[in-house]
Design a protein around this motif. Structure first.
Motif, PDB file in Angstrom:
ATOM      1  N   UNK A 128     -11.585   3.728   3.224  1.00 42.22           N
ATOM      2  CA  UNK A 128     -11.120   2.740   2.258  1.00 42.22           C
ATOM      3  C   UNK A 128      -9.911   3.293   1.516  1.00 42.22           C
ATOM      4  N   UNK A 129      -9.075   2.368   1.043  1.00 47.03           N
ATOM      5  CA  UNK A 129      -7.866   2.711   0.293  1.00 47.03           C
ATOM      6  C   UNK A 129      -8.022   2.347  -1.174  1.00 47.03           C
ATOM      7  N   UNK A 130      -7.346   3.109  -2.046  1.00 46.03           N
ATOM      8  CA  UNK A 130      -7.259   2.719  -3.444  1.00 46.03           C
ATOM      9  C   UNK A 130      -6.461   1.414  -3.528  1.00 46.03           C
ATOM     10  N   UNK A 131      -6.633   0.626  -4.598  1.00 43.97           N
ATOM     11  CA  UNK A 131      -5.945  -0.668  -4.694  1.00 43.97           C
ATOM     12  C   UNK A 131      -4.430  -0.603  -4.525  1.00 43.97           C
ATOM     13  N   UNK A 132      -3.817   0.511  -4.954  1.00 45.55           N
ATOM     14  CA  UNK A 132      -2.364   0.640  -4.798  1.00 45.55           C
ATOM     15  C   UNK A 132      -1.963   1.190  -3.428  1.00 45.55           C
ATOM     16  N   UNK A 133      -2.951   1.546  -2.604  1.00 46.63           N
ATOM     17  CA  UNK A 133      -2.662   2.064  -1.266  1.00 46.63           C
ATOM     18  C   UNK A 133      -2.213   3.502  -1.239  1.00 46.63           C
TER      19      UNK A 133
END
Length: 316
Positions: free
Chosen positions: A272-277
């Motif tokens: 999974x990625x953080x919301x900011x990528x």
């Protein structure tokens, strides 16, 4: 005695306040550990493990709507709903034997869980945690069922298949199959929903699919046993984990070419990625760890110890 009780109460209140404050700081990565029967919590600011949630079972597939966590449990054959602030299971729903991946629609209204035992996808109302439909698919042993960004379609992968099955969500039935390589695993859509990417473990490739035309645009050579996929929020790159190689590759979605590779732990799985990528969190099933990858530099920043047999990651 009264003084002791007051001290005890103040200690508990302080601990609860600290937990709520830490949760509010977010985002956090939540990692289901299948063998440990727990969910490890990682603070994405510090990349430190900051807590555990006991499920007492075998959590596998995981997703979040930004508030609650949804997990499939292999032992009880159910969907578990976890409140990450209270750090406990608050609801459950029977699914059937050997449930795998679960996903949430973009609007947060629907859940979809893959159930191997009866080759079906269970469509669930998220608000009531009620089964709406049980949709049969052609692929044997379905593993992931992922919503398209507009919520119209579910793409379904299966361990014993060479196809991706397409479900019309409104009609609640399979309407197509798209031929890909052997043993499709992870699925990711571009943010505009025009393309989907599917990692095929035995084929050693990632397939780019034209969603409207339901046809393969490219077969991209990956590492050995590619399985997990994660799409960057800007849609310019999709990341694939290679289980046997212990690596993650970045694929440029404009050229459909691999542009970078980084070593991670043993048997990397779902991600999974953080919301900011900016950061990618990779569950390493045989290292009992999560690798943290800087997606711009494509370098590993940290290796965080978690429980046994981590299956994947959700970030909220």
């Amino acid at each position: 005695m009264r003084r002791f009780r007051l001290h005890r109460l103040s200690t508990l209140l302080f601990a609860a306040f600290a937990a709520l404050s830490a949760e509010a700081a977010g985002p956090h990565a939540y990692v289901p550990n299948e063998k440990s029967g727990s969910i490890s919590i990682i603070d994405t600011a510090s990349d430190q493990r900051v807590g555990e949630i006991s499920t007492g079972r075998r959590p596998r597939g995981n997703a979040t709507d930004g508030k609650l966590l949804y997990l499939t449990d292999a032992e009880s054959g159910s969907l578990l709903v976890v409140d990450p602030v209270a750090r406990r299971v608050v609801k459950s729903l029977p699914l059937g034997k050997s449930p795998e991946g679960v996903s949430v629609s973009a609007d947060g209204k629907l859940l979809a869980a893959a159930v191997e035992a009866d080759n079906s996808i269970v469509l669930i109302d998220a608000a009531s945690v009620r089964e709406l439909a049980r949709i049969k698919v052609e692929g044997d042993n379905p593993e992931h069922a992922v919503f398209s960004p507009d919520g119209r379609w579910l793409y379904v992968s299966a361990e014993d298949a060479e196809q991706v099955d397409v479900i019309d969500v409104a009609a609640r039935r399979q309407v197509a199959s798209i031929a890909v390589g052997k043993r499709p695993r992870g699925i990711a859509f571009t943010p505009d929903g025009r393309r989907a990417y599917v990692a095929c473990e035995i084929a050693g490739k990632v397939y780019a699919i034209d969603v409207a035309g339901r046809k393969v645009l490219a077969a991209i050579a990956a590492g050995q046993f590619p399985n997990g996929l994660a799409m960057h929020p800007d849609g310019r790159r999709v990341f694939v984990s290679n289980g046997r190689d212990g690596s993650v590759m970045a694929i440029d979605t404009a050229s459909n070419a691999v542009v970078a590779t980084v070593a991670v732990g043993k048997r990397p799985w779902n991600m999974a990625l953080t919301p900011d990528g900016g950061k990618l969190y990779v569950a390493n099933g045989r290292s009992n760890s999560v690798s943290v990858v800087d997606t711009a530099a494509m370098k590993k920043l940290a290796e965080v110890e978690v429980g046994e047999l981590p299956w994947g990651v959700s970030i909220r």
